[in-house]
Design an enzyme around this catalytic site. Structure first.
Site, PDB file in Angstrom:
ATOM      1  N   ASP A  10       0.873  -1.179   0.000  1.00 58.59           N
ATOM      2  CA  ASP A  10       0.000   0.000   0.000  1.00 58.59           C
ATOM      3  C   ASP A  10       0.907   1.225   0.000  1.00 58.59           C
ATOM      4  O   ASP A  10       2.099   1.139   0.291  1.00 58.59           O
ATOM      5  CB  ASP A  10      -0.897   0.002   1.246  1.00 58.59           C
ATOM      6  CG  ASP A  10      -1.766   1.257   1.316  1.00 58.59           C
ATOM      7  OD1 ASP A  10      -2.426   1.563   0.305  1.00 58.59           O
ATOM      8  OD2 ASP A  10      -1.761   1.944   2.341  1.00 58.59           O
ATOM      9  N   SER A  11       0.303   2.384  -0.266  1.00 58.89           N
ATOM     10  CA  SER A  11       1.048   3.635  -0.227  1.00 58.89           C
ATOM     11  C   SER A  11       1.485   3.986   1.206  1.00 58.89           C
ATOM     12  O   SER A  11       2.368   4.810   1.386  1.00 58.89           O
ATOM     13  CB  SER A  11       0.183   4.754  -0.790  1.00 58.89           C
ATOM     14  OG  SER A  11      -1.060   4.784  -0.110  1.00 58.89           O
ATOM     15  N   CYS A  73      -3.707  -1.114  -2.075  1.00 63.88           N
ATOM     16  CA  CYS A  73      -4.003   0.295  -2.328  1.00 63.88           C
ATOM     17  C   CYS A  73      -4.973   0.399  -3.520  1.00 63.88           C
ATOM     18  O   CYS A  73      -4.664  -0.088  -4.619  1.00 63.88           O
ATOM     19  CB  CYS A  73      -2.696   1.008  -2.663  1.00 63.88           C
ATOM     20  SG  CYS A  73      -2.875   2.744  -3.060  1.00 63.88           S
ATOM     21  N   GLU A 158      -6.075   9.594   9.303  1.00 66.14           N
ATOM     22  CA  GLU A 158      -4.703   9.488   9.830  1.00 66.14           C
ATOM     23  C   GLU A 158      -4.503  10.360  11.061  1.00 66.14           C
ATOM     24  O   GLU A 158      -3.625  10.099  11.879  1.00 66.14           O
ATOM     25  CB  GLU A 158      -3.687   9.802   8.732  1.00 66.14           C
ATOM     26  CG  GLU A 158      -3.756   8.739   7.649  1.00 66.14           C
ATOM     27  CD  GLU A 158      -2.505   8.565   6.822  1.00 66.14           C
ATOM     28  OE1 GLU A 158      -1.552   9.357   6.981  1.00 66.14           O
ATOM     29  OE2 GLU A 158      -2.493   7.631   6.004  1.00 66.14           O
ATOM     30  N   CYS A 190     -11.341   2.972  -0.976  1.00 65.93           N
ATOM     31  CA  CYS A 190     -10.060   3.491  -0.489  1.00 65.93           C
ATOM     32  C   CYS A 190      -9.760   2.782   0.825  1.00 65.93           C
ATOM     33  O   CYS A 190     -10.672   2.531   1.627  1.00 65.93           O
ATOM     34  CB  CYS A 190     -10.159   5.000  -0.278  1.00 65.93           C
ATOM     35  SG  CYS A 190      -8.713   5.726   0.529  1.00 65.93           S
ATOM     36  N   HIS A 192      -8.618   3.649   3.572  1.00 65.05           N
ATOM     37  CA  HIS A 192      -8.901   4.316   4.852  1.00 65.05           C
ATOM     38  C   HIS A 192     -10.387   4.335   5.213  1.00 65.05           C
ATOM     39  O   HIS A 192     -10.736   4.538   6.364  1.00 65.05           O
ATOM     40  CB  HIS A 192      -8.401   5.764   4.798  1.00 65.05           C
ATOM     41  CG  HIS A 192      -6.913   5.906   4.811  1.00 65.05           C
ATOM     42  ND1 HIS A 192      -6.093   5.276   3.913  1.00 65.05           N
ATOM     43  CD2 HIS A 192      -6.092   6.629   5.632  1.00 65.05           C
ATOM     44  CE1 HIS A 192      -4.833   5.595   4.154  1.00 65.05           C
ATOM     45  NE2 HIS A 192      -4.810   6.411   5.202  1.00 65.05           N
TER      46      HIS A 192
HETATM   47  N1  DGL Z   1      -4.112   3.755  -0.096  1.00 66.27           N
HETATM   48  C1  DGL Z   1      -4.760   4.770  -0.884  1.00 66.27           C
HETATM   49  C2  DGL Z   1      -5.974   4.159  -1.593  1.00 66.27           C
HETATM   50  O1  DGL Z   1      -6.527   3.154  -1.190  1.00 66.27           O
HETATM   51  C3  DGL Z   1      -5.180   5.961  -0.035  1.00 66.27           C
HETATM   52  C4  DGL Z   1      -4.023   6.805   0.445  1.00 66.27           C
HETATM   53  C5  DGL Z   1      -3.247   7.439  -0.685  1.00 66.27           C
HETATM   54  O2  DGL Z   1      -3.772   8.382  -1.342  1.00 66.27           O
HETATM   55  O3  DGL Z   1      -2.141   7.002  -0.941  1.00 66.27           O
HETATM   56  O4  DGL Z   1      -6.388   4.677  -2.595  1.00 66.27           O
END
Ligand code: DGL
Length: 280
Positions: A10-11, A73, A158, A190, A192
Protein backbone atom coordinates in the site's frame (compact mmCIF):
# COMPACT_ATOMS: atom_id res chain seq x y z
CA UNK A 1 5.80 -23.01 -2.58
CA UNK A 2 2.60 -23.18 -0.49
CA UNK A 3 4.33 -22.04 2.69
CA UNK A 4 5.78 -18.92 1.04
CA UNK A 5 4.32 -15.59 2.22
CA UNK A 6 1.64 -13.43 0.57
CA UNK A 7 3.02 -9.99 -0.36
CA UNK A 8 0.79 -6.98 0.31
CA UNK A 9 1.58 -3.39 -0.52
CA UNK A 10 0.00 0.00 0.00
CA UNK A 11 1.05 3.63 -0.23
CA UNK A 12 1.25 3.72 3.60
CA UNK A 13 -0.67 2.45 6.61
CA UNK A 14 -4.10 2.15 4.96
CA UNK A 15 -3.53 -1.30 3.50
CA UNK A 16 -3.51 -2.68 7.03
CA UNK A 17 -7.32 -2.78 6.71
CA UNK A 18 -6.72 -5.40 4.00
CA UNK A 19 -4.06 -7.22 6.02
CA UNK A 20 -6.49 -7.36 8.96
CA UNK A 21 -9.10 -9.12 6.79
CA UNK A 22 -6.49 -11.49 5.31
CA UNK A 23 -5.25 -12.43 8.77
CA UNK A 24 -8.83 -13.15 9.88
CA UNK A 25 -9.62 -15.36 6.86
CA UNK A 26 -6.23 -17.02 6.41
CA UNK A 27 -4.67 -17.50 9.85
CA UNK A 28 -2.03 -19.94 8.64
CA UNK A 29 -0.55 -17.70 5.94
CA UNK A 30 2.66 -15.71 6.36
CA UNK A 31 2.11 -12.07 5.35
CA UNK A 32 4.69 -9.51 4.21
CA UNK A 33 3.40 -5.95 4.18
CA UNK A 34 5.12 -3.03 2.45
CA UNK A 35 3.89 0.49 3.26
CA UNK A 36 5.47 3.17 1.06
CA UNK A 37 5.24 5.78 3.82
CA UNK A 38 7.99 7.91 2.27
CA UNK A 39 5.92 8.60 -0.84
CA UNK A 40 2.33 8.51 0.45
CA UNK A 41 -0.20 9.68 -0.75
CA UNK A 42 -0.57 8.01 -4.13
CA UNK A 43 -4.16 9.29 -4.47
CA UNK A 44 -3.27 12.69 -5.94
CA UNK A 45 -0.23 11.72 -8.06
CA UNK A 46 0.05 11.23 -11.83
CA UNK A 47 -0.50 7.84 -13.46
CA UNK A 48 3.18 7.66 -14.46
CA UNK A 49 4.36 8.24 -10.89
CA UNK A 50 1.90 5.81 -9.27
CA UNK A 51 2.85 3.15 -11.82
CA UNK A 52 6.58 3.63 -11.18
CA UNK A 53 6.09 3.39 -7.41
CA UNK A 54 3.89 0.30 -7.75
CA UNK A 55 6.48 -1.44 -9.96
CA UNK A 56 9.14 -0.80 -7.32
CA UNK A 57 6.84 -2.02 -4.54
CA UNK A 58 6.20 -5.30 -6.37
CA UNK A 59 9.88 -5.75 -7.16
CA UNK A 60 10.66 -5.42 -3.46
CA UNK A 61 8.03 -7.99 -2.46
CA UNK A 62 9.25 -10.42 -5.14
CA UNK A 63 12.77 -10.09 -3.71
CA UNK A 64 11.31 -11.44 -0.42
CA UNK A 65 10.05 -14.58 -2.20
CA UNK A 66 6.25 -14.17 -2.09
CA UNK A 67 3.77 -16.58 -3.74
CA UNK A 68 1.21 -13.91 -4.65
CA UNK A 69 0.75 -10.13 -4.53
CA UNK A 70 -2.23 -8.25 -3.14
CA UNK A 71 -2.37 -4.60 -4.20
CA UNK A 72 -4.00 -3.29 -1.03
CA UNK A 73 -4.00 0.30 -2.33
CA UNK A 74 -7.09 1.17 -4.39
CA UNK A 75 -5.25 3.95 -6.24
CA UNK A 76 -2.40 1.64 -7.28
CA UNK A 77 -4.96 -1.03 -8.23
CA UNK A 78 -6.95 1.43 -10.36
CA UNK A 79 -3.94 2.90 -12.14
CA UNK A 80 -1.16 0.30 -12.21
CA UNK A 81 -2.68 -3.21 -12.02
CA UNK A 82 -2.65 -3.86 -15.82
CA UNK A 83 1.02 -2.81 -16.06
CA UNK A 84 1.97 -4.92 -13.04
CA UNK A 85 0.27 -8.01 -14.50
CA UNK A 86 2.02 -7.41 -17.83
CA UNK A 87 5.44 -6.97 -16.20
CA UNK A 88 5.10 -9.86 -13.75
CA UNK A 89 3.06 -12.51 -15.60
CA UNK A 90 4.33 -15.42 -13.49
CA UNK A 91 2.83 -14.38 -10.17
CA UNK A 92 -0.86 -13.99 -9.26
CA UNK A 93 -1.65 -10.30 -8.64
CA UNK A 94 -4.96 -9.31 -7.06
CA UNK A 95 -6.08 -5.68 -6.92
CA UNK A 96 -8.99 -4.08 -5.10
CA UNK A 97 -11.14 -3.02 -8.08
CA UNK A 98 -12.44 -6.42 -9.23
CA UNK A 99 -13.41 -7.68 -5.75
CA UNK A 100 -15.02 -4.33 -4.81
CA UNK A 101 -16.98 -4.19 -8.07
CA UNK A 102 -18.26 -7.76 -7.76
CA UNK A 103 -19.29 -7.12 -4.16
CA UNK A 104 -21.16 -3.96 -5.27
CA UNK A 105 -22.98 -5.96 -7.96
CA UNK A 106 -24.02 -8.50 -5.31
CA UNK A 107 -25.12 -5.80 -2.84
CA UNK A 108 -27.32 -3.53 -4.96
CA UNK A 109 -31.04 -4.12 -5.46
CA UNK A 110 -31.93 -1.03 -7.50
CA UNK A 111 -28.79 -0.86 -9.72
CA UNK A 112 -27.77 2.55 -8.37
CA UNK A 113 -24.23 2.35 -6.99
CA UNK A 114 -21.99 5.01 -5.44
CA UNK A 115 -18.19 4.79 -5.44
CA UNK A 116 -16.07 6.92 -3.11
CA UNK A 117 -12.27 6.92 -3.43
CA UNK A 118 -9.22 9.12 -3.96
CA UNK A 119 -9.10 11.59 -6.86
CA UNK A 120 -6.71 9.22 -8.68
CA UNK A 121 -9.05 6.23 -8.39
CA UNK A 122 -12.17 8.17 -9.41
CA UNK A 123 -10.29 9.93 -12.24
CA UNK A 124 -9.09 6.59 -13.65
CA UNK A 125 -12.68 5.38 -14.16
CA UNK A 126 -11.52 1.88 -13.14
CA UNK A 127 -14.36 1.11 -10.71
CA UNK A 128 -16.98 2.40 -13.11
CA UNK A 129 -15.61 0.30 -15.98
CA UNK A 130 -15.35 -2.84 -13.85
CA UNK A 131 -18.81 -2.47 -12.33
CA UNK A 132 -20.30 -2.01 -15.81
CA UNK A 133 -18.39 -5.07 -17.07
CA UNK A 134 -19.64 -7.13 -14.10
CA UNK A 135 -23.26 -6.15 -14.82
CA UNK A 136 -22.79 -6.84 -18.55
CA UNK A 137 -21.33 -10.28 -17.85
CA UNK A 138 -24.22 -11.31 -15.62
CA UNK A 139 -27.29 -10.52 -17.67
CA UNK A 140 -26.87 -6.85 -18.55
CA UNK A 141 -29.25 -5.32 -15.97
CA UNK A 142 -29.13 -1.50 -16.11
CA UNK A 143 -26.71 0.20 -13.73
CA UNK A 144 -26.21 3.83 -12.69
CA UNK A 145 -22.85 4.71 -11.11
CA UNK A 146 -22.05 7.84 -9.11
CA UNK A 147 -18.35 8.44 -8.38
CA UNK A 148 -17.12 10.92 -5.79
CA UNK A 149 -13.52 11.76 -4.82
CA UNK A 150 -13.16 12.37 -1.06
CA UNK A 151 -9.63 13.75 -0.65
CA UNK A 152 -10.11 14.99 2.92
CA UNK A 153 -11.06 11.56 4.29
CA UNK A 154 -7.50 10.15 4.24
CA UNK A 155 -5.88 12.89 6.37
CA UNK A 156 -8.88 12.91 8.75
CA UNK A 157 -8.47 9.18 9.40
CA UNK A 158 -4.70 9.49 9.83
CA UNK A 159 -5.26 12.23 12.40
CA UNK A 160 -7.63 9.96 14.33
CA UNK A 161 -10.75 12.01 13.41
CA UNK A 162 -12.84 8.94 12.64
CA UNK A 163 -15.98 9.99 14.53
CA UNK A 164 -15.94 13.74 15.06
CA UNK A 165 -18.03 16.78 14.12
CA UNK A 166 -15.57 17.89 11.46
CA UNK A 167 -15.64 14.46 9.81
CA UNK A 168 -19.46 14.47 9.80
CA UNK A 169 -19.39 17.87 8.10
CA UNK A 170 -16.96 16.66 5.43
CA UNK A 171 -18.99 13.47 4.93
CA UNK A 172 -22.15 15.53 4.39
CA UNK A 173 -20.34 17.67 1.81
CA UNK A 174 -19.12 14.63 -0.17
CA UNK A 175 -22.07 12.28 0.28
CA UNK A 176 -25.25 14.40 0.21
CA UNK A 177 -25.67 14.15 -3.57
CA UNK A 178 -25.11 10.38 -3.53
CA UNK A 179 -27.87 10.07 -0.95
CA UNK A 180 -30.13 12.27 -3.05
CA UNK A 181 -29.39 10.17 -6.16
CA UNK A 182 -31.02 7.20 -4.41
CA UNK A 183 -28.05 4.79 -4.45
CA UNK A 184 -28.52 1.64 -2.36
CA UNK A 185 -24.87 0.43 -2.38
CA UNK A 186 -21.75 2.49 -1.71
CA UNK A 187 -18.28 1.14 -2.48
CA UNK A 188 -15.66 2.20 0.07
CA UNK A 189 -12.98 2.39 -2.64
CA UNK A 190 -10.06 3.49 -0.49
CA UNK A 191 -8.07 1.72 2.20
CA UNK A 192 -8.90 4.32 4.85
CA UNK A 193 -12.67 4.41 4.48
CA UNK A 194 -13.54 1.25 6.46
CA UNK A 195 -12.46 3.27 9.51
CA UNK A 196 -15.16 5.83 8.69
CA UNK A 197 -17.95 3.25 8.35
CA UNK A 198 -19.95 4.63 11.28
CA UNK A 199 -19.99 8.23 10.03
CA UNK A 200 -20.57 7.20 6.42
CA UNK A 201 -23.42 4.85 7.37
CA UNK A 202 -25.10 7.53 9.47
CA UNK A 203 -24.71 10.11 6.70
CA UNK A 204 -26.15 7.79 4.03
CA UNK A 205 -29.02 6.41 6.12
CA UNK A 206 -30.24 2.84 6.67
CA UNK A 207 -31.18 2.02 3.04
CA UNK A 208 -27.57 2.02 1.80
CA UNK A 209 -25.25 -1.01 2.04
CA UNK A 210 -21.59 -0.13 2.51
CA UNK A 211 -19.36 -2.32 0.34
CA UNK A 212 -15.99 -2.89 1.98
CA UNK A 213 -13.50 -3.58 -0.80
CA UNK A 214 -10.91 -4.73 1.79
CA UNK A 215 -13.14 -7.59 2.95
CA UNK A 216 -14.03 -8.50 -0.64
CA UNK A 217 -10.35 -8.57 -1.67
CA UNK A 218 -9.43 -10.82 1.27
CA UNK A 219 -12.20 -13.28 0.35
CA UNK A 220 -11.01 -13.37 -3.29
CA UNK A 221 -7.39 -13.87 -2.16
CA UNK A 222 -8.47 -16.98 -0.24
CA UNK A 223 -10.47 -18.24 -3.24
CA UNK A 224 -7.61 -17.60 -5.66
CA UNK A 225 -5.05 -19.42 -3.48
CA UNK A 226 -7.41 -22.34 -3.09
CA UNK A 227 -8.15 -22.58 -6.83
CA UNK A 228 -4.41 -22.69 -7.57
CA UNK A 229 -3.68 -25.15 -4.74
CA UNK A 230 -1.46 -22.51 -3.10
CA UNK A 231 -2.97 -22.38 0.40
CA UNK A 232 -0.55 -22.85 3.30
CA UNK A 233 -0.45 -26.57 4.21
CA UNK A 234 -1.06 -25.85 7.91
CA UNK A 235 -4.42 -24.19 7.13
CA UNK A 236 -6.13 -27.59 7.53
CA UNK A 237 -4.92 -28.02 11.10
CA UNK A 238 -7.24 -27.28 14.04
CA UNK A 239 -6.47 -24.77 15.34
CA UNK A 240 -4.54 -23.57 12.29
CA UNK A 241 -0.89 -22.71 12.63
CA UNK A 242 -0.63 -18.93 13.04
CA UNK A 243 1.35 -17.30 10.22
CA UNK A 244 3.89 -14.54 10.76
CA UNK A 245 3.43 -10.86 9.88
CA UNK A 246 6.43 -8.90 8.60
CA UNK A 247 6.07 -5.16 8.05
CA UNK A 248 8.34 -2.95 5.96
CA UNK A 249 7.99 0.81 5.56
CA UNK A 250 9.99 3.28 3.49
CA UNK A 251 9.97 5.99 6.17
CA UNK A 252 8.99 6.88 9.74
CA UNK A 253 8.61 3.45 11.29
CA UNK A 254 7.69 4.92 14.71
CA UNK A 255 4.69 6.81 13.32
CA UNK A 256 3.59 3.71 11.39
CA UNK A 257 3.63 1.65 14.58
CA UNK A 258 1.60 4.35 16.34
CA UNK A 259 -1.34 4.29 13.93
CA UNK A 260 -1.15 0.62 12.97
CA UNK A 261 -3.35 -0.31 15.92
CA UNK A 262 -6.31 1.74 14.72
CA UNK A 263 -6.08 0.14 11.27
CA UNK A 264 -5.60 -3.38 12.58
CA UNK A 265 -8.44 -2.91 15.05
CA UNK A 266 -6.58 -4.36 18.02
CA UNK A 267 -3.62 -3.70 20.28
CA UNK A 268 -0.23 -4.66 18.86
CA UNK A 269 2.38 -5.60 21.43
CA UNK A 270 5.16 -6.00 18.95
CA UNK A 271 5.33 -5.10 15.29
CA UNK A 272 8.08 -6.88 13.37
CA UNK A 273 9.00 -3.74 11.47
CA UNK A 274 11.92 -2.82 9.19
CA UNK A 275 12.57 0.60 7.64
CA UNK A 276 13.80 0.87 4.05
CA UNK A 277 14.93 3.97 2.18
CA UNK A 278 12.55 5.73 -0.25
CA UNK A 279 12.79 3.96 -3.60
CA UNK A 280 13.40 0.83 -1.47
N1 DGL B 1 -4.11 3.75 -0.10
C1 DGL B 1 -4.76 4.77 -0.88
C2 DGL B 1 -5.97 4.16 -1.59
O1 DGL B 1 -6.53 3.15 -1.19
C3 DGL B 1 -5.18 5.96 -0.03
C4 DGL B 1 -4.02 6.81 0.45
C5 DGL B 1 -3.25 7.44 -0.69
O2 DGL B 1 -3.77 8.38 -1.34
O3 DGL B 1 -2.14 7.00 -0.94
O4 DGL B 1 -6.39 4.68 -2.59
Amino acid sequence: MNSLPIGIFDSGVGGLTVLRELRRLLPAEHLIYLGDTARVPYGNKSHATVTRYALEDVQFLLSRGVKMIVIACNTASAIAAPTLREQFPDIPILGMIGPGSRAAHAATRNGKIGVIATAGTIGSGAYEARIRATFAASGGAPVEIHGQACPLFVPLVEEGETDSAITRLVAEKYLAHLREAGIDALVLGCTHYPLLKKVIAETMGPGVTLVDSAGAAAAETAALLESRSLLHPDGDRTPPHIGLNHFYVTDAAARFHGIAESFLGHRVERLDLAELGPGL
